[in-house]
Design a protein around this motif. Structure first.
Motif, PDB file in Angstrom:
ATOM      1  N   THR A  66       2.004  -0.570 -13.343  1.00 17.58           N
ATOM      2  CA  THR A  66       3.029  -0.466 -12.305  1.00 17.58           C
ATOM      3  C   THR A  66       2.491  -0.953 -10.964  1.00 17.58           C
ATOM      4  O   THR A  66       3.241  -1.512 -10.156  1.00 17.58           O
ATOM      5  CB  THR A  66       3.517   0.994 -12.182  1.00 17.58           C
ATOM      6  OG1 THR A  66       3.899   1.477 -13.470  1.00 17.58           O
ATOM      7  CG2 THR A  66       4.711   1.099 -11.242  1.00 17.58           C
ATOM      8  N   PHE A  67       1.200  -0.743 -10.714  1.00 21.57           N
ATOM      9  CA  PHE A  67       0.608  -1.228  -9.466  1.00 21.57           C
ATOM     10  C   PHE A  67       0.665  -2.751  -9.403  1.00 21.57           C
ATOM     11  O   PHE A  67       0.785  -3.331  -8.316  1.00 21.57           O
ATOM     12  CB  PHE A  67      -0.842  -0.747  -9.339  1.00 21.57           C
ATOM     13  CG  PHE A  67      -0.975   0.751  -9.208  1.00 21.57           C
ATOM     14  CD1 PHE A  67       0.079   1.511  -8.737  1.00 21.57           C
ATOM     15  CD2 PHE A  67      -2.143   1.400  -9.571  1.00 21.57           C
ATOM     16  CE1 PHE A  67      -0.024   2.893  -8.614  1.00 21.57           C
ATOM     17  CE2 PHE A  67      -2.263   2.782  -9.453  1.00 21.57           C
ATOM     18  CZ  PHE A  67      -1.193   3.533  -8.980  1.00 21.57           C
ATOM     19  N   ILE A  68       0.582  -3.388 -10.565  1.00 23.75           N
ATOM     20  CA  ILE A  68       0.703  -4.854 -10.605  1.00 23.75           C
ATOM     21  C   ILE A  68       2.109  -5.272 -10.187  1.00 23.75           C
ATOM     22  O   ILE A  68       2.296  -6.252  -9.455  1.00 23.75           O
ATOM     23  CB  ILE A  68       0.381  -5.387 -12.018  1.00 23.75           C
ATOM     24  CG1 ILE A  68      -1.068  -5.042 -12.386  1.00 23.75           C
ATOM     25  CG2 ILE A  68       0.621  -6.896 -12.099  1.00 23.75           C
ATOM     26  CD1 ILE A  68      -1.448  -5.421 -13.805  1.00 23.75           C
ATOM     27  N   LEU A 107       0.832  -1.209   0.000  1.00 25.24           N
ATOM     28  CA  LEU A 107       0.000   0.000   0.000  1.00 25.24           C
ATOM     29  C   LEU A 107       0.866   1.258   0.000  1.00 25.24           C
ATOM     30  O   LEU A 107       0.583   2.224  -0.721  1.00 25.24           O
ATOM     31  CB  LEU A 107      -0.938  -0.014   1.207  1.00 25.24           C
ATOM     32  CG  LEU A 107      -1.905   1.174   1.327  1.00 25.24           C
ATOM     33  CD1 LEU A 107      -2.851   1.209   0.126  1.00 25.24           C
ATOM     34  CD2 LEU A 107      -2.700   1.092   2.627  1.00 25.24           C
ATOM     35  N   ILE A 108       1.928   1.254   0.792  1.00 27.00           N
ATOM     36  CA  ILE A 108       2.837   2.411   0.844  1.00 27.00           C
ATOM     37  C   ILE A 108       3.493   2.628  -0.516  1.00 27.00           C
ATOM     38  O   ILE A 108       3.627   3.768  -0.992  1.00 27.00           O
ATOM     39  CB  ILE A 108       3.905   2.199   1.945  1.00 27.00           C
ATOM     40  CG1 ILE A 108       3.263   2.289   3.331  1.00 27.00           C
ATOM     41  CG2 ILE A 108       5.031   3.220   1.815  1.00 27.00           C
ATOM     42  CD1 ILE A 108       2.645   3.631   3.656  1.00 27.00           C
ATOM     43  N   TYR A 109       3.929   1.550  -1.157  1.00 31.51           N
ATOM     44  CA  TYR A 109       4.507   1.650  -2.508  1.00 31.51           C
ATOM     45  C   TYR A 109       3.527   2.345  -3.455  1.00 31.51           C
ATOM     46  O   TYR A 109       3.887   3.272  -4.194  1.00 31.51           O
ATOM     47  CB  TYR A 109       4.807   0.251  -3.050  1.00 31.51           C
ATOM     48  CG  TYR A 109       6.175  -0.290  -2.724  1.00 31.51           C
ATOM     49  CD1 TYR A 109       7.325   0.451  -2.960  1.00 31.51           C
ATOM     50  CD2 TYR A 109       6.329  -1.578  -2.210  1.00 31.51           C
ATOM     51  CE1 TYR A 109       8.576  -0.055  -2.680  1.00 31.51           C
ATOM     52  CE2 TYR A 109       7.582  -2.094  -1.924  1.00 31.51           C
ATOM     53  CZ  TYR A 109       8.696  -1.333  -2.162  1.00 31.51           C
ATOM     54  OH  TYR A 109       9.939  -1.835  -1.888  1.00 31.51           O
ATOM     55  N   ILE A 110       2.283   1.864  -3.459  1.00 30.41           N
ATOM     56  CA  ILE A 110       1.273   2.376  -4.392  1.00 30.41           C
ATOM     57  C   ILE A 110       0.993   3.851  -4.130  1.00 30.41           C
ATOM     58  O   ILE A 110       0.937   4.668  -5.059  1.00 30.41           O
ATOM     59  CB  ILE A 110      -0.014   1.532  -4.292  1.00 30.41           C
ATOM     60  CG1 ILE A 110       0.239   0.119  -4.845  1.00 30.41           C
ATOM     61  CG2 ILE A 110      -1.162   2.206  -5.042  1.00 30.41           C
ATOM     62  CD1 ILE A 110      -0.907  -0.839  -4.637  1.00 30.41           C
ATOM     63  N   ILE A 111       0.821   4.222  -2.855  1.00 31.08           N
ATOM     64  CA  ILE A 111       0.516   5.614  -2.507  1.00 31.08           C
ATOM     65  C   ILE A 111       1.668   6.534  -2.914  1.00 31.08           C
ATOM     66  O   ILE A 111       1.462   7.591  -3.526  1.00 31.08           O
ATOM     67  CB  ILE A 111       0.216   5.737  -1.000  1.00 31.08           C
ATOM     68  CG1 ILE A 111      -1.097   5.022  -0.654  1.00 31.08           C
ATOM     69  CG2 ILE A 111       0.141   7.205  -0.584  1.00 31.08           C
ATOM     70  CD1 ILE A 111      -1.375   4.939   0.838  1.00 31.08           C
ATOM     71  N   ALA A 112       2.897   6.130  -2.568  1.00 34.57           N
ATOM     72  CA  ALA A 112       4.062   6.968  -2.866  1.00 34.57           C
ATOM     73  C   ALA A 112       4.270   7.105  -4.378  1.00 34.57           C
ATOM     74  O   ALA A 112       4.562   8.198  -4.879  1.00 34.57           O
ATOM     75  CB  ALA A 112       5.311   6.386  -2.205  1.00 34.57           C
ATOM     76  N   TYR A 113       4.125   5.992  -5.111  1.00 30.62           N
ATOM     77  CA  TYR A 113       4.290   6.056  -6.568  1.00 30.62           C
ATOM     78  C   TYR A 113       3.226   6.957  -7.191  1.00 30.62           C
ATOM     79  O   TYR A 113       3.526   7.756  -8.091  1.00 30.62           O
ATOM     80  CB  TYR A 113       4.209   4.652  -7.172  1.00 30.62           C
ATOM     81  CG  TYR A 113       4.233   4.658  -8.679  1.00 30.62           C
ATOM     82  CD1 TYR A 113       5.428   4.812  -9.374  1.00 30.62           C
ATOM     83  CD2 TYR A 113       3.052   4.539  -9.415  1.00 30.62           C
ATOM     84  CE1 TYR A 113       5.452   4.839 -10.761  1.00 30.62           C
ATOM     85  CE2 TYR A 113       3.067   4.568 -10.799  1.00 30.62           C
ATOM     86  CZ  TYR A 113       4.265   4.718 -11.459  1.00 30.62           C
ATOM     87  OH  TYR A 113       4.290   4.753 -12.834  1.00 30.62           O
ATOM     88  N   PHE A 114       1.987   6.817  -6.716  1.00 31.63           N
ATOM     89  CA  PHE A 114       0.900   7.655  -7.232  1.00 31.63           C
ATOM     90  C   PHE A 114       1.213   9.139  -7.019  1.00 31.63           C
ATOM     91  O   PHE A 114       1.029   9.969  -7.924  1.00 31.63           O
ATOM     92  CB  PHE A 114      -0.408   7.282  -6.533  1.00 31.63           C
ATOM     93  CG  PHE A 114      -1.576   8.160  -6.916  1.00 31.63           C
ATOM     94  CD1 PHE A 114      -2.276   7.932  -8.091  1.00 31.63           C
ATOM     95  CD2 PHE A 114      -1.970   9.221  -6.102  1.00 31.63           C
ATOM     96  CE1 PHE A 114      -3.347   8.738  -8.452  1.00 31.63           C
ATOM     97  CE2 PHE A 114      -3.029  10.032  -6.449  1.00 31.63           C
ATOM     98  CZ  PHE A 114      -3.722   9.788  -7.626  1.00 31.63           C
TER      99      PHE A 114
END
Length: 682
Positions: free
Chosen positions: A424-426, A400-407
């Motif tokens: 990228t979320f995949i 979740l942290i990866y996804i939020i930060a990348y977004f």
């Protein structure tokens, strides 16, 4: 020569670390890209922070990936489809029509002129072979452009819709007959041409693909050029549009072409300095804050091996396709180090590794930020790794942290979410799934490097294990004592944030040395006969203190890990066997304390210090008569204060505040054991 060899032997540990440091540095530098790094950092849509930049040399402006993709798409869409023509087929069909015509229409000449029917048949043939008849259907768009080859010469071009498909032949016959008002002859003509008509076109896939590749190879990847000393961007100017593309082109040119063989060695030297500095920081951290890890060459090798392995894997992925870099589960590193060492070492090593990876990956700042945040979350969220649910929950939080930060980074760079790359979320989800591989990886590392994690401690805590079963059979009183101490140690460790599982396992095995002479210890004396009555005080003290040495021997024989053996060695520290010391002193007035002291060493961690307190409290609590809350409080205070005064906890990283918390837990537990009610004030 002998002195030189002796010096080498005395310093063999440091020499090994120096060689390890050198080999790891060389390996990492070898994996790094051997080009220079563009000295400026910039982001699309952000002001240029450095001084005004002029072109240091002539260079071409590279097209964007989107522009090149659009050109390729246009070429593919407009590419010709090539078909081979067999010219003899049409001639053969016309000759066959002539010979078959009279036989087919001999009985119908009276209804229409023979000449008109014959011309209509030839017209049908001309219509069918105007472009040609395909040998099979193909899944091409009707408006796709085609070219017909006779040998290697193009003789005709048009569209795919111009070609007659095998199942369209009856339709063409019907249309020609209708135009000539001869529709009632359809059955006869269809029957006639059914055996005559043959396909004369075949799709030439090889020639089509080669022609397409030739067109694609002509694409230019540049659009214009910038002359030397041309102003590219001024300080404070927003980097966007053509400015951004020019800067990206300069960066690419700078990293790929500027660096010749003459300054290759300088680049190599600079990389070596930076990598060596990072690894040196890790060595200094271990020496200053984790001296026991630093002194153990196996553990140091383990740490450097894991860092090198992750850099190696990431480098391979970047060379294959940089878009997959977020699949590499970097957060396995702090998980593994936390499992075998502690959170602080795990985070420190993780940050240093991510800094090194910044030289390998594209978008270094974004990558370093994401991986550092993910590493911090890993350290903060993962507790008690041996519990599977905890690992799954932590991996979910990391993803979740990866996804939020990348977004957030994507929106900052692009200014919108319209072009967000959802794939990228995949990659982040796959990274999370790969992180779950840490469990079998920890098991493999335990076998390869002889280390111990909480997962192994959980297995050792099973009271049905062979050694604990033997303890229960040979020395049941000691086994019961160990269980009580384990419960007290686990509760105390939880109270001060120590490793509760390690404290429990250490408590279960701390007295296994008593199996050698079980009846010499009061908890195992069920007959009322005390064998110490026939021994001198010194002999009795020696038997009592020897249970530490015997315990270490039994533990090593049964392959118990060193972390557990540490509890056996330290649970009495250097304290006196006070009863026999006083007995000797009473009998001879003089007694040497060394003859009645445990060999030590003193506890050197929070967990071993906890065991010393709990072991003493549990053993001495059996002597309490008519216990009440006042007696228990005084009893706990006296025993632990005496240990503090003797300096038993000087080597342990435990504070006075934590000792007070442990006292509180022990008082509460003893009150529960003796079923005491809380005394309310009147």
């Amino acid at each position: 020569m002998k002195d030189y060899i002796n010096t080498l032997y005395r310093n063999h540990s440091l020499i090994y670390k120096a060689l390890l440091f050198l080999c790891t540095t060389v390996l990492i530098v070898y994996l790094f890209p051997k080009s220079g790094k563009f000295r400026y950092t910039f982001e699309r849509g952000k002001p240029w922070q450095s001084e005004s930049l002029q072109a240091p040399f002539d260079f071409a402006i590279k097209k964007t990936g989107e522009e090149i993709a659009a050109e390729k798409k246009e070429i593919v869409e407009n590419a010709l489809l090539y078909f081979n023509l067999n010219p003899s087929v049409e001639t053969k069909v016309r000759e066959g029509f002539k010979s078959q015509f009279e036989a087919t229409f001999s009985d119908s000449i009276h209804r229409a002129s023979s000449e008109k029917l014959f011309k209509t048949g030839e017209q049908i043939i001309s219509q069918l072979y105007a472009f040609g008849i395909l040998s099979e259907n193909h899944d091409f768009s009707e408006d796709k452009r085609i070219a017909i080859l006779d040998g290697r010469e193009k003789i005709k071009d048009g569209f795919y819709s111009n070609l007659i498909k095998p199942d369209n032949v009856p339709g063409v016959i019907d249309q020609v007959l209708q135009n000539n008002n001869l529709k009632h002859y359809k059955t006869a003509f269809v029957s006639l041409f059914f055996d005559l008509v043959e396909p004369n076109l075949s799709y030439n896939k090889n020639f089509t693909d080669k022609a397409l590749q030739d067109e694609l190879s002509k694409i230019s990847y540049t659009k214009g050029s910038i002359a030397k000393e041309t102003l590219i961007v001024s300080k404070g100017e927003v980097v966007e549009g053509s400015k951004y593309q020019i800067l990206k082109s300069l960066q690419s040119e700078y990293e790929s072409q500027v660096w010749s063989q003459s300054n290759y060695n300088w680049i190599l030297f600079a990389y070596t300095l930076l990598v060596a500095l990072v690894l040196l920081m890790l060595f200094l951290f271990l020496k200053k804050y984790r001296p026991k890890v630093f002194d153990d060459n196996t553990k140091v090798t383990f740490i450097f091996f894991n860092i090198s392995l992750l850099i190696f894997i990431t480098t391979l992925v970047v060379k294959y396709d940089a878009k997959y870099i977020y699949i590499v589960p970097i957060c396995i590193l702090p998980l593994v180090f936390k499992a075998f060492f502690d959170a602080r070492l795990g985070l420190f090593a993780h940050v240093l590794t991510v800094l090194l990876l910044g030289f390998v990956v594209p978008n270094s700042y974004e990558y370093i930020f994401l991986q550092t945040i993910a590493g911090i979350v890993t350290i903060l969220t993962v507790s008690e790794l041996y519990k599977r649910a905890n690992l799954f929950i932590s991996v979910g939080q990391i993803t979740l942290i990866y996804i939020i930060a990348y977004f957030a980074f994507f929106v900052i760079h692009e200014g919108s979410v319209e072009t967000l790359k959802w794939e990228t979320f995949i990659w982040f989800i796959l990274c999370g799934l790969a992180t779950l591989f840490v469990q079998p990886l920890i098991y493999a590392y335990e076998k390869l490097f002889g280390l111990v994690s909480d997962v192994s401690l959980l297995e050792l805590s099973d009271t049905n294990s062979k050694l604990l079963k033997e303890l229960a059979n040979v020395a049941p009183g000691t086994f019961h004592h160990s269980l009580n101490v384990a419960n007290l140690a686990e509760a105390s460790a939880n109270e001060i944030g120590a490793n509760a599982m390690l404290a429990r396992v250490g408590a279960l095995y701390h007295d296994i040395g008593k199996m050698k002479n079980p009846t010499y210890f009061t908890e195992n004396q069920s007959t009322g006969i005390n064998p110490h009555d026939e021994l001198s005080a010194k002999e009795s003290a020696r038997i009592i203190t020897d249970h530490v040495i015997n315990g270490i021997e039994i533990a090593r024989k049964n392959n118990l890990p060193d972390r557990v053996i540490d509890f056996i060695r330290t649970h009495h520290g250097t304290s006196l066997v006070y009863y026999f010391y006083m007995k000797e002193k009473k009998e001879y007035e003089v007694a040497d304390p060394e003859d009645f002291s445990y060999p030590g060493p003193k506890p050197f961690s929070k967990e071993t210090a906890i065991l010393m307190m709990c072991d003493s409290i549990e053993a001495a609590s059996k002597s309490l008569k008519e216990p009440n809350s006042t007696k228990i409080e005084a009893f706990v205070e006296n025993i632990i204060n005496k240990q503090v005064e003797e300096g038993q906890f000087l080597n342990a990283n435990i504070t006075f505040k934590e000792i007070q918390s442990i006292k509180k837990v022990l008082k509460h537990k003893l009150a529960n054991i003796y079923h005491l009610r809380i005394e309310y004030p009147e």
